[in-house]
Enzyme design. Sequence first.
Site, PDB file in Angstrom:
ATOM      1  N   TYR A  37       0.985  -1.072   0.065  1.00 14.12           N
ATOM      2  CA  TYR A  37       0.014   0.012   0.053  1.00 14.12           C
ATOM      3  C   TYR A  37       0.759   1.229   0.169  1.00 14.12           C
ATOM      4  CZ  TYR A  37      -4.134   2.695   0.651  1.00 14.12           C
ATOM      5  OH  TYR A  37      -5.373   3.557   0.540  1.00 14.12           O
ATOM      6  N   LYS A  92     -20.807 -19.922  -8.727  1.00 12.36           N
ATOM      7  CA  LYS A  92     -20.094 -19.800  -9.979  1.00 12.36           C
ATOM      8  C   LYS A  92     -18.557 -19.552  -9.881  1.00 12.36           C
ATOM      9  CE  LYS A  92     -21.050 -19.925 -14.525  1.00 12.36           C
ATOM     10  NZ  LYS A  92     -22.001 -20.912 -15.213  1.00 12.36           N
TER      11      LYS A  92
END
Length: 750
Positions: A37, A92
């Site tokens: 970060y 899925k």
Amino acid sequence: MGLDEDALDYHSREPPGKIEIATTKPTNTQRDLSLAYSPGVAAPCEEIAVDPEKAFTYTAKGNLVGVVSDGSAVLGLGDIGPEASKPVMEGKGVLFKRFADIDVFDIELDTDSADAMVQTVRAMEPTFGGINLEDIAAPECFEVEQRLSDALDIPVFHDDQHGTAIISGAALVNAAEIAGKDLVDLDIVFSGAGASAIATARFYVSLGASKENITMCDSSGIITESRGDQEDLNEFKQEFARDVPGGDLADAMAGADVFVGLSVGDIVDETMVQSMASDPIIFAMANPDPEIAYEDAKQARDDTVIMATGRSDYPNQVNNVLGFPFIFRGALDVRATEINEEMKVAAAEALAELAQQDVPDAVVKAYGDQPLQFGPEYIIPKPLDPRVLFEVTPAVAEAAMESGAARKELDLDAYVERLEARLGKSREMMRVVLNKAKSDPKRVVLAEGDDEKMIRAAYQLVEQGIAQPVLLGDADEIEATRRRFGLEFDPVVVDPETADVEEYADRLYELRQRKGITRREAEELVRDGNYLGSVMVEMGDADAMLTGLTHHYPSALRPPLKVIGTADDADYAAGVYMLTFKNRVIFCADATVNQDPNADVLAEVTRHTAELARSFNVEPRAAMLSYSNFGSVDNEGTRKLRDAVTKLQADKRVDFPVDGEMQADTAVVEDILNTTYEFSELDAPANVLVFPNLEAGNIGYKLLQRLGGAEATGPMLVGMDKPVHVLQRGDEVKDIVNLAGVAVVDAQQE
């Protein structure tokens, strides 16, 4: 509990749902966080701002698919809305990850029009490498997919349309071949005219079927040109309107070659099946109840009925998981701008071809040991067949490159190897050895050559160019098995009962006459495959040998030890297992041969195991394992390990680091080696673990395998004068092929 209760419990266990986000880079130190970060993240941001394509280099975009739905047409549940559809979309995502290692964000949209959905998805394009549309009602789904495909520069795929089309298309190709019919001549009837049916009909035309031979029926009957003014006949249905008399489904099925059901259950009866042409093809894919039950369709005819359904409890399941993960994998890896018709056709043809290949034993076991061999009961691969990844995906990638949809070119041979590595580190390691074997195949005797698995392994060895197998066994039985499995090859067979083995008996007698064997006993022993194979290898008529599939390990090992013996620089043989973890490979020795080795044996086993590691392109670092660390306990057991290390470190042939004795965690944990025992000769965790005795070795490798989630390859026999490997009873065909590859590489080094 019933299925519903089990499912609710499954989904509600902590943490709720089925997916989570995991980090792929270290986050253990302050520097790690600075790189992940602020402030380090600014560097890739600036690179992408200059060149957006670098998002594929510096972010997960290239392996991230958005699964998008509005919940308006959830399979079997209908219009349940976006929130209620979330379990399906998470599911899925599970399938994408499980079968093709693709990450997914599921996106459930509360939109009220095609315009709103298209606008929303367009705005998310920078996030994803591809979009999978799911459970969107027709006819809006056609418009949404087409508009997004035109607008986005990443692949867009509506699985409800194209998944069924591709999988059933593969089934149709093989069914037509079995029935002896040409695709262009097939008279095809569809029951159902929704998104899936229309997409499937279009795709069958792409495969070679004639559009003029396709009859489509909806709830009002045959779709004819005379129905053009009816309100329920939208533009998509009109595409398949025919200039034929009207009628119902029964009228349409009379004389048809193929029935494709994408409608509702139990609308076809036996009389309708009886009216079809010879050897009919019936794809009854309504779920959970097909248009006609499997048993009813089969018993309606005396000829061959080739039947497929959407159910897993019957042969030939048309399951979309055979398609979308692998199509997206190929599309993502070439950075395709679309999933075009050429890519879909390539996927179907690859699936059809795969169904005609010999099925791995692991797949057969996963489906209850039912016979899986190309024919009316097996026209499409099973979803759990791991080969789908590296058969279908490269075909899709190649089609994308050839059709101009790809923005990145791939070396397909290298790509297949990378795909195999996604299935596990062991496949990556074995590929190294198998590629070496293919460079110079050697003659490998398969001592139990009339065993079904040995014959199937021999076929694969020939097909893949890994070895030149020699099958020892009953010639008639071998030929009958070859024919039964449809294996198109001409194996080299030596039948011990009928072949002239006089010279082998002479040699065995010469070798063992002062070990208690008479000439007559030698004649009898060479009729045994283990002895015959051993003598053939010893005399140079074969280069290597595999045995043990139907014998106990000691009884299988005894003949080659007596006849071939150990190498000139070895007094002992040893059994080694290669254990592969996600990011680590470890060789464990000795796990099968020496019960209580002394320092000389341990040193020799270590040296030969290191040589084996190098055949897998692994640079060895060896550790002598104990319950003691570097002299913390001093007794006979720990001293022999220290003595072995001293012998090895003084041996000029040893050009790899070795140390000990040490505890197992010391050997494999870098922090312990680098801090507490910084004086160790090992500058990184050990990858060759040498156990103090057979009991520890066998226990240790099995615990690592079972509790550590490792894949085990072996045992591989080291220290023999000629390459010999002893299989374990119950090994699968792939294990035989793998060990044959190791034997070939051994023989190459000879």
